[in-house]
Design an enzyme around this catalytic site. Structure first.
Site, PDB file in Angstrom:
ATOM      1  N   HIS A  22      -8.998   1.662  -0.025  1.00 19.99           N
ATOM      2  CA  HIS A  22      -9.275   2.492   1.249  1.00 19.99           C
ATOM      3  C   HIS A  22     -10.740   2.248   1.944  1.00 19.99           C
ATOM      4  CE1 HIS A  22      -5.985   4.204  -0.766  1.00 19.99           C
ATOM      5  NE2 HIS A  22      -5.565   4.979  -0.001  1.00 19.99           N
ATOM      6  N   HIS A  60       1.052  -0.966   0.301  1.00 18.00           N
ATOM      7  CA  HIS A  60      -0.010   0.101  -0.013  1.00 18.00           C
ATOM      8  C   HIS A  60       1.003   1.351  -0.177  1.00 18.00           C
ATOM      9  CE1 HIS A  60      -3.759   2.155   1.419  1.00 18.00           C
ATOM     10  NE2 HIS A  60      -3.326   2.878   1.793  1.00 18.00           N
ATOM     11  N   HIS A  99       1.743   5.231  -1.643  1.00 20.67           N
ATOM     12  CA  HIS A  99       1.113   6.615  -3.339  1.00 20.67           C
ATOM     13  C   HIS A  99       1.988   6.945  -3.551  1.00 20.67           C
ATOM     14  CE1 HIS A  99      -2.782   6.330  -1.893  1.00 20.67           C
ATOM     15  NE2 HIS A  99      -2.536   5.578  -0.710  1.00 20.67           N
ATOM     16  N   ASP A 137       2.083   3.015   3.184  1.00 24.79           N
ATOM     17  CA  ASP A 137       1.204   4.414   2.593  1.00 24.79           C
ATOM     18  C   ASP A 137       1.754   5.491   1.576  1.00 24.79           C
ATOM     19  OD1 ASP A 137      -1.298   5.349   2.612  1.00 24.79           O
ATOM     20  OD2 ASP A 137      -1.678   5.488   4.052  1.00 24.79           O
ATOM     21  N   GLU A 175     -11.759   3.690   6.782  1.00 22.75           N
ATOM     22  CA  GLU A 175      -9.759   4.647   7.426  1.00 22.75           C
ATOM     23  C   GLU A 175     -10.558   6.459   8.150  1.00 22.75           C
ATOM     24  OE1 GLU A 175      -6.512   6.442   4.678  1.00 22.75           O
ATOM     25  OE2 GLU A 175      -5.794   6.596   6.514  1.00 22.75           O
ATOM     26  N   GLN A 201      -9.392   9.080  -4.955  1.00 22.31           N
ATOM     27  CA  GLN A 201      -9.405  10.547  -3.858  1.00 22.31           C
ATOM     28  C   GLN A 201     -10.385  10.983  -3.301  1.00 22.31           C
ATOM     29  OE1 GLN A 201      -5.776  10.733  -1.578  1.00 22.31           O
ATOM     30  NE2 GLN A 201      -8.437  10.312  -0.544  1.00 22.31           N
TER      31      GLN A 201
HETATM   32 FE   FE2 Z   1      -3.693   4.981   1.467  1.00 20.78          FE
END
Ligand code: FE2
Length: 424
Positions: free
Chosen positions: A211, A58, A60, A310, A214, A153
């Site tokens: 995701h 995971h 970005h 992440d 969260e 996102q």
């Molecule tokens: Fe993430």
């Protein structure tokens, strides 16, 4: 024909004094005291740990190394991070994303991290980040496996045009379907997003990595829908719930039911300890929740749990260095995973388990596997975590592609050893 012999290694399964012979990019023999033809390159492990490479399930890569652009996250919350990323998006160029992502991949290789699943934001009609990371995926292919997740996102239903952009990203070759149900406008919309994204993945025979939940809000239960849709659409083994932080705050009675459903559906989970411990609990006074999902309980139910990095130096997190041992160490501490078996599982959570989640072919140290791995300045997986061990050599396809000098300190103390290397 290229040959590499890794001599006298300890392996993560506890075997010691093992040689690994690689020919043309694959391991061909693994065992004690192997012979090798003349001209074989030699890597002397000196009894230290040779592991399959680290894998990050995971990440970005489109936002990495952008810390401070255009400003820093003052509140430290997930929501300010998302708002900050929205401020940065119009300022991005494809070239800048490529340059930063390649720089991060250099760090990754140096740290023995040779496979990354990166989410890429698709809520931009230009698909700038998608095009940039597709380019990066090709450029790093010889030395790093990059898997891309189409990540809406700003919410696939909440953000106008996001579903079309997500489909365009998949058409361009993005590998996995992403989502963010807890960020949709209502719980119903969140559940609807899970349903439609899982249906999209089933239609296209793709994996799913969302995701999911969260938040510290225990009523965020989208993973329940994710498990249900996984079962309904027969996506077993292909679906991952990332973060799942609301599970930290759930009532134990509901969590017990939920974990059984997750296990039944064959879902995998990814916790992101460095990020969960910093972003969650921000609305608490004291005591402040840790926010990481229920790793031990999920593992006990047979759910594969990986630890992801992440973020590194981006709107959500100012630190990090592609060091999956740092990630494992934080996961171990935050989850209080201190039994011998649990500490050992923390090493698997940054190696074998994420490799399974990504579906990496030829991962491992058996004959026939791709000759990839990392020589660590440690004798066991737990010692590697304890020391955040140096990556003495990184091997890809039977070639050494990175080296780091051993870490030692020189002391000037009467009656004591002059060299200290922190080995127990
Ligand atoms: Fe993430």
């Amino acid at each position: 024909m290229s040959m590499l012999l890794i001599r006298n290694a300890a392996l993560p399964d506890g075997r010691a004094g093992i040689d690994l012979l690689a020919r043309d990019g694959r391991f061909v023999e693994v065992g004690p005291a192997l012979g090798a033809p003349e001209g074989t390159e030699l890597l002397d492990a000196q009894g230290l740990l040779f592991s399959p490479p680290f894998v990050d399930a995971h990440f970005h890569l489109d936002s990495t190394l952008s810390h401070g652009l255009p400003r820093v996250n003052e509140s430290g919350t997930l929501l300010e991070g998302i708002a900050l990323w929205s401020e940065l998006k119009p300022l991005l160029t494809e070239e800048a994303i490529v340059e930063r992502a390649l720089r991060y991949c250099d760090w990754a290789v140096a740290k023995g991290l040779l496979a990354i699943r990166s989410h890429v934001d698709v809520c931009d009609p230009r698909l700038l980040a998608v095009r940039a990371l597709l380019q990066v995926r090709e450029r790093v292919r010889p030395y790093l496996d990059l898997q891309l997740v189409a990540f809406p996102q700003d919410g696939v239903l909440r953000s106008p045009g996001a579903l079309e952009n997500l489909k365009r990203a998949l058409d361009l070759g993005v590998d996995v379907v992403g989502g963010i149900p807890h960020f949709e406008r209502t719980a119903e919309q969140g559940a609807a997003s899970v349903r439609l994204l899982c249906e999209l993945a089933a239609e296209r025979a793709l994996r799913v990595d969302m995701h999911c939940d969260e938040t510290d809000d225990p009523s965020s239960r989208h993973v329940e829908t994710l498990a249900y849709e996984t079962q309904r659409l027969q996506l077993h083994g292909r679906v991952t719930g990332s973060h799942l932080t609301s599970m930290h705050s759930m009532d134990n009675a509901y969590a017990a039911k939920l974990i059984a459903l997750i296990a039944d559906a064959g879902l995998s989970a990814v916790a992101n300890p460095l990020i969960n411990i910093t972003l969650q609990g921000r609305y608490d006074s004291y005591p402040k929740r840790r926010g990481m999902t229920r790793v031990a309980e999920l593992q006990a139910a047979g759910v594969p749990v990986a630890f992801g990095h992440d973020c590194v130096m981006d709107p959500w997190y100012a630190l990090g260095s592609a060091d999956m041992l740092e990630v494992a160490a934080m996961g171990l501490h935050v989850g209080q995973l201190t039994s011998a078996a649990q500490m050992r599982a923390c090493f698997d959570a940054v190696t074998a388990v994420p490799a399974r989640i990504l579906g990496l072919a030829g991962y491992g140290l058996e004959p026939g596997c791709r000759a990839d791995g990392v020589l660590l300045q440690a004798r066991s997986p737990v010692e590697a975590i304890r020391l955040r061990a140096q990556r003495l050599a990184v091997v890809r396809g039977g070639r050494v592609i990175a080296r780091t000098p051993a870490a030692t300190a020189t002391l000037s103390l009467p009656g004591r050893l002059a060299q200290v290397d922190f080995a127990a």
